[in-house]
Design a protein around this motif. Structure first.
Motif, PDB file in Angstrom:
ATOM      1  N   PRO A 179       0.813  -1.220   0.000  1.00  0.00           N
ATOM      2  CA  PRO A 179       0.000   0.000   0.000  1.00  0.00           C
ATOM      3  C   PRO A 179       0.846   1.270   0.000  1.00  0.00           C
ATOM      4  O   PRO A 179       0.415   2.311  -0.500  1.00  0.00           O
ATOM      5  N   GLU A 180       2.076   1.189   0.559  1.00  0.00           N
ATOM      6  CA  GLU A 180       2.947   2.369   0.583  1.00  0.00           C
ATOM      7  C   GLU A 180       3.255   2.831  -0.841  1.00  0.00           C
ATOM      8  O   GLU A 180       3.193   4.030  -1.142  1.00  0.00           O
ATOM      9  N   LEU A 181       3.577   1.876  -1.714  1.00  0.00           N
ATOM     10  CA  LEU A 181       3.850   2.217  -3.116  1.00  0.00           C
ATOM     11  C   LEU A 181       2.610   2.807  -3.777  1.00  0.00           C
ATOM     12  O   LEU A 181       2.696   3.772  -4.549  1.00  0.00           O
ATOM     13  N   PHE A 182       1.444   2.255  -3.458  1.00  0.00           N
ATOM     14  CA  PHE A 182       0.206   2.750  -4.043  1.00  0.00           C
ATOM     15  C   PHE A 182       0.004   4.226  -3.713  1.00  0.00           C
ATOM     16  O   PHE A 182      -0.245   5.054  -4.607  1.00  0.00           O
ATOM     17  N   PHE A 183       0.110   4.585  -2.437  1.00  0.00           N
ATOM     18  CA  PHE A 183      -0.148   5.965  -2.047  1.00  0.00           C
ATOM     19  C   PHE A 183       0.967   6.906  -2.502  1.00  0.00           C
ATOM     20  O   PHE A 183       0.708   8.073  -2.808  1.00  0.00           O
ATOM     21  N   GLN A 184       2.190   6.417  -2.570  1.00  0.00           N
ATOM     22  CA  GLN A 184       3.270   7.229  -3.125  1.00  0.00           C
ATOM     23  C   GLN A 184       2.987   7.570  -4.589  1.00  0.00           C
ATOM     24  O   GLN A 184       3.178   8.715  -5.030  1.00  0.00           O
ATOM     25  N   THR A 185       2.510   6.576  -5.324  1.00  0.00           N
ATOM     26  CA  THR A 185       2.211   6.783  -6.741  1.00  0.00           C
ATOM     27  C   THR A 185       1.007   7.705  -6.922  1.00  0.00           C
ATOM     28  O   THR A 185       1.001   8.581  -7.791  1.00  0.00           O
ATOM     29  N   LEU A 186      -0.019   7.505  -6.090  1.00  0.00           N
ATOM     30  CA  LEU A 186      -1.188   8.383  -6.127  1.00  0.00           C
ATOM     31  C   LEU A 186      -0.763   9.833  -5.888  1.00  0.00           C
ATOM     32  O   LEU A 186      -1.203  10.755  -6.608  1.00  0.00           O
ATOM     33  N   ASN A 187       0.098  10.052  -4.906  1.00  0.00           N
ATOM     34  CA  ASN A 187       0.588  11.412  -4.630  1.00  0.00           C
ATOM     35  C   ASN A 187       1.385  11.968  -5.802  1.00  0.00           C
ATOM     36  O   ASN A 187       1.263  13.156  -6.145  1.00  0.00           O
ATOM     37  N   ARG A 188       2.189  11.133  -6.425  1.00  0.00           N
ATOM     38  CA  ARG A 188       3.004  11.602  -7.561  1.00  0.00           C
ATOM     39  C   ARG A 188       2.119  12.083  -8.702  1.00  0.00           C
ATOM     40  O   ARG A 188       2.347  13.147  -9.285  1.00  0.00           O
ATOM     41  N   PHE A 189       1.086  11.320  -9.005  1.00  0.00           N
ATOM     42  CA  PHE A 189       0.174  11.721 -10.075  1.00  0.00           C
ATOM     43  C   PHE A 189      -0.570  13.010  -9.710  1.00  0.00           C
ATOM     44  O   PHE A 189      -0.784  13.884 -10.560  1.00  0.00           O
ATOM     45  N   HIS A 190      -0.960  13.126  -8.455  1.00  0.00           N
ATOM     46  CA  HIS A 190      -1.713  14.307  -8.036  1.00  0.00           C
ATOM     47  C   HIS A 190      -0.842  15.557  -8.009  1.00  0.00           C
ATOM     48  O   HIS A 190      -1.335  16.664  -8.276  1.00  0.00           O
ATOM     49  N   SER A 224      -5.994  -0.697  -6.807  1.00  0.00           N
ATOM     50  CA  SER A 224      -5.713  -1.179  -8.159  1.00  0.00           C
ATOM     51  C   SER A 224      -4.689  -0.317  -8.875  1.00  0.00           C
ATOM     52  O   SER A 224      -4.810   0.916  -8.911  1.00  0.00           O
ATOM     53  N   VAL A 225      -3.686  -0.966  -9.448  1.00  0.00           N
ATOM     54  CA  VAL A 225      -2.715  -0.265 -10.294  1.00  0.00           C
ATOM     55  C   VAL A 225      -2.783  -0.847 -11.696  1.00  0.00           C
ATOM     56  O   VAL A 225      -2.911  -2.055 -11.887  1.00  0.00           O
ATOM     57  N   LEU A 226      -2.730   0.035 -12.665  1.00  0.00           N
ATOM     58  CA  LEU A 226      -2.691  -0.346 -14.076  1.00  0.00           C
ATOM     59  C   LEU A 226      -1.269  -0.117 -14.570  1.00  0.00           C
ATOM     60  O   LEU A 226      -0.745   0.989 -14.464  1.00  0.00           O
ATOM     61  N   GLN A 227      -0.667  -1.186 -15.088  1.00  0.00           N
ATOM     62  CA  GLN A 227       0.711  -1.098 -15.557  1.00  0.00           C
ATOM     63  C   GLN A 227       0.774  -1.281 -17.069  1.00  0.00           C
ATOM     64  O   GLN A 227       0.038  -2.083 -17.648  1.00  0.00           O
ATOM     65  N   SER A 228       1.664  -0.521 -17.680  1.00  0.00           N
ATOM     66  CA  SER A 228       1.984  -0.690 -19.097  1.00  0.00           C
ATOM     67  C   SER A 228       3.470  -0.947 -19.213  1.00  0.00           C
ATOM     68  O   SER A 228       4.282  -0.116 -18.792  1.00  0.00           O
ATOM     69  N   ASN A 229       3.821  -2.126 -19.710  1.00  0.00           N
ATOM     70  CA  ASN A 229       5.240  -2.527 -19.798  1.00  0.00           C
ATOM     71  C   ASN A 229       5.947  -2.432 -18.456  1.00  0.00           C
ATOM     72  O   ASN A 229       7.083  -1.972 -18.354  1.00  0.00           O
ATOM     73  N   TYR A 237      -8.217   3.908  -6.100  1.00  0.00           N
ATOM     74  CA  TYR A 237      -8.423   3.562  -4.688  1.00  0.00           C
ATOM     75  C   TYR A 237      -9.890   3.176  -4.538  1.00  0.00           C
ATOM     76  O   TYR A 237     -10.758   4.025  -4.392  1.00  0.00           O
ATOM     77  N   ASN A 238     -10.159   1.883  -4.591  1.00  0.00           N
ATOM     78  CA  ASN A 238     -11.512   1.350  -4.466  1.00  0.00           C
ATOM     79  C   ASN A 238     -11.601   0.452  -3.235  1.00  0.00           C
ATOM     80  O   ASN A 238     -10.601  -0.143  -2.820  1.00  0.00           O
ATOM     81  N   VAL A 239     -12.805   0.344  -2.691  1.00  0.00           N
ATOM     82  CA  VAL A 239     -13.070  -0.613  -1.612  1.00  0.00           C
ATOM     83  C   VAL A 239     -14.438  -1.230  -1.876  1.00  0.00           C
ATOM     84  O   VAL A 239     -15.410  -0.511  -2.117  1.00  0.00           O
ATOM     85  N   ARG A 240     -14.495  -2.578  -1.828  1.00  0.00           N
ATOM     86  CA  ARG A 240     -15.773  -3.261  -1.965  1.00  0.00           C
ATOM     87  C   ARG A 240     -16.349  -3.525  -0.575  1.00  0.00           C
ATOM     88  O   ARG A 240     -15.679  -4.064   0.296  1.00  0.00           O
ATOM     89  N   TYR A 241     -17.623  -3.135  -0.393  1.00  0.00           N
ATOM     90  CA  TYR A 241     -18.280  -3.338   0.901  1.00  0.00           C
ATOM     91  C   TYR A 241     -19.776  -3.534   0.684  1.00  0.00           C
ATOM     92  O   TYR A 241     -20.424  -2.708   0.026  1.00  0.00           O
ATOM     93  N   CYS A 242     -20.295  -4.615   1.210  1.00  0.00           N
ATOM     94  CA  CYS A 242     -21.733  -4.917   1.144  1.00  0.00           C
ATOM     95  C   CYS A 242     -22.291  -4.791  -0.266  1.00  0.00           C
ATOM     96  O   CYS A 242     -23.336  -4.168  -0.490  1.00  0.00           O
ATOM     97  N   GLY A 243     -21.583  -5.352  -1.226  1.00  0.00           N
ATOM     98  CA  GLY A 243     -22.085  -5.392  -2.595  1.00  0.00           C
ATOM     99  C   GLY A 243     -21.843  -4.144  -3.415  1.00  0.00           C
ATOM    100  O   GLY A 243     -22.302  -4.056  -4.557  1.00  0.00           O
ATOM    101  N   VAL A 244     -21.130  -3.177  -2.859  1.00  0.00           N
ATOM    102  CA  VAL A 244     -20.856  -1.927  -3.569  1.00  0.00           C
ATOM    103  C   VAL A 244     -19.340  -1.699  -3.629  1.00  0.00           C
ATOM    104  O   VAL A 244     -18.652  -1.858  -2.630  1.00  0.00           O
ATOM    105  N   VAL A 245     -18.848  -1.338  -4.815  1.00  0.00           N
ATOM    106  CA  VAL A 245     -17.462  -0.898  -4.947  1.00  0.00           C
ATOM    107  C   VAL A 245     -17.460   0.622  -4.902  1.00  0.00           C
ATOM    108  O   VAL A 245     -18.092   1.279  -5.739  1.00  0.00           O
ATOM    109  N   TYR A 246     -16.786   1.182  -3.891  1.00  0.00           N
ATOM    110  CA  TYR A 246     -16.695   2.629  -3.727  1.00  0.00           C
ATOM    111  C   TYR A 246     -15.385   3.126  -4.333  1.00  0.00           C
ATOM    112  O   TYR A 246     -14.308   2.672  -3.954  1.00  0.00           O
ATOM    113  N   ASN A 247     -15.491   4.062  -5.262  1.00  0.00           N
ATOM    114  CA  ASN A 247     -14.320   4.648  -5.909  1.00  0.00           C
ATOM    115  C   ASN A 247     -13.922   5.912  -5.148  1.00  0.00           C
ATOM    116  O   ASN A 247     -14.459   6.995  -5.368  1.00  0.00           O
TER     117      ASN A 247
END
Length: 325
Positions: A179-190, A224-229, A237-247
């Motif tokens: 998760p550390e890499l995920f949030f680092q990448t999210l911050n970089r894009f933002h 979720s991360v999408l990679q190209s090459n 950043y999604n979470v599934r809870y009680c039948g709903v995926v929250y974006n």
């Protein structure tokens, strides 16, 4: 009941931001409804204010992740019983103002607040309204795509072929592995897109607590991360809870390819997965719009609205607030 009223979200928020000396918890969360707290501050630095708010929200003092779908009670209360129960809350504590954010428009609770304010001759004001959007995922993904406009379908799905022609495409969930890499990448894009971090040190603390706890309530983090090459080019950043995926949040590499909208393509993969998952019935984009366009409305099959309201007792404060606008 939504993701935001879980014990995981509410407890993580209160532990991260609720420990202010001017905050006091007056009703705990129970996993289905929002907690309530009192905030004390001075209006213009002079007049003392006691403000009643939902745990997860802060009208004036803090900037925190948005807590939506707020509610006082579960579905077992309605009609006159609901009004009585809400009156008991509002009459049970001294307050100058109550600020209740992101109540679902059309809900009985919102109607009850209007009735209560009129009965007690309290001022009632709508502070904000925001549209939210979602996709119903109980049908087929093919039919959903067919319902979209040509350009929306192109951005969400058809340009996958172009993306795949540029190199190997890989999707991966970084929870719980990295998760550390995920949030680092999210911050970089933002930082590139908005010139600021999306997740600061304190909010990262909150998200890590929340994600680790939501699994105890049968929620599923989907970082979720999408990679190209082999290179991460988009994150969701999604979470599934009680039948709903929250974006909850998203980020992607700017200027990757002039014909590709990486964020939309990544959403397309996530929405398709939601259609494939038998326990998922909804993909919720939540409230808010994109930087350049309201992309959520283009991809949604349903919309809703959140209303944020303020109630004020004192004639003096009514005049001060209304003059301020």
């Amino acid at each position: 009941m939504s993701l935001f009223q879980t014990k995981a979200w509410q407890s993580a928020w209160w532990e991260t931001w609720g420990q202010q000396k001017q905050f006091r918890l007056i009703r705990e969360w129970d996993g289905e409804v929002s907690g309530l707290y009192e905030s004390r501050y001075r209006w213009k630095g002079l007049l003392p204010i006691r403000s009643l708010q939902f745990v997860g929200t802060s009208h004036r003092e803090l900037r925190t992740p948005r807590t939506e779908y707020n509610r006082f009670f579960g579905d077992d209360l309605s009609g006159a019983s609901l009004i009585v129960a809400m009156e008991q809350i509002l009459e049970g504590y001294p307050w100058t103002e109550v600020v209740f954010s992101d109540l679902l428009c059309g809900s009985e609770e919102l109607s009850a607040l209007v009735t209560i304010a009129a009965t007690h001759r309290w001022a009632f004001r709508i502070n904000a309204s925001d549209d939210g959007y979602a996709v119903t995922t109980t049908g087929s993904f093919k039919d959903y795509l067919a319902s979209l406009g040509v350009n929306s379908r192109l951005r969400l799905y058809n340009r996958r072929k172009l993306l795949e022609s540029l190199g190997e495409v890989h999707l991966e969930n970084l929870w719980p592995g990295n998760p550390e890499l995920f949030f680092q990448t999210l911050n970089r894009f933002h930082r590139v897109r908005w010139d600021k971090n999306c997740v600061a040190e304190k909010s990262l603390e909150f998200h890590m607590k929340f994600l680790s706890r939501i699994e105890e309530e049968e929620g599923e983090p989907l970082l979720s991360v999408l990679q190209s090459n082999g290179k991460v080019v988009s994150v969701l950043y999604n979470v599934r809870y009680c039948g709903v995926v929250y974006n909850i949040q998203a980020g992607f590499e700017e200027n990757f390819h002039k014909k590709l909208s990486l964020g939309s393509l990544h959403l397309g993969y996530a929405i398709e997965e939601a259609f494939r998952c038998p326990v998922t019935r909804r993909f919720d984009f939540l409230a808010g719009e994109g930087k350049n366009e309201n992309y959520k409305s283009r991809f949604a099959t349903e919309s809703y609205q959140f209303i944020s309201v303020m109630l004020v007792k004192s004639v003096l404060f009514r005049a001060l607030y209304w003059m301020r606008g």
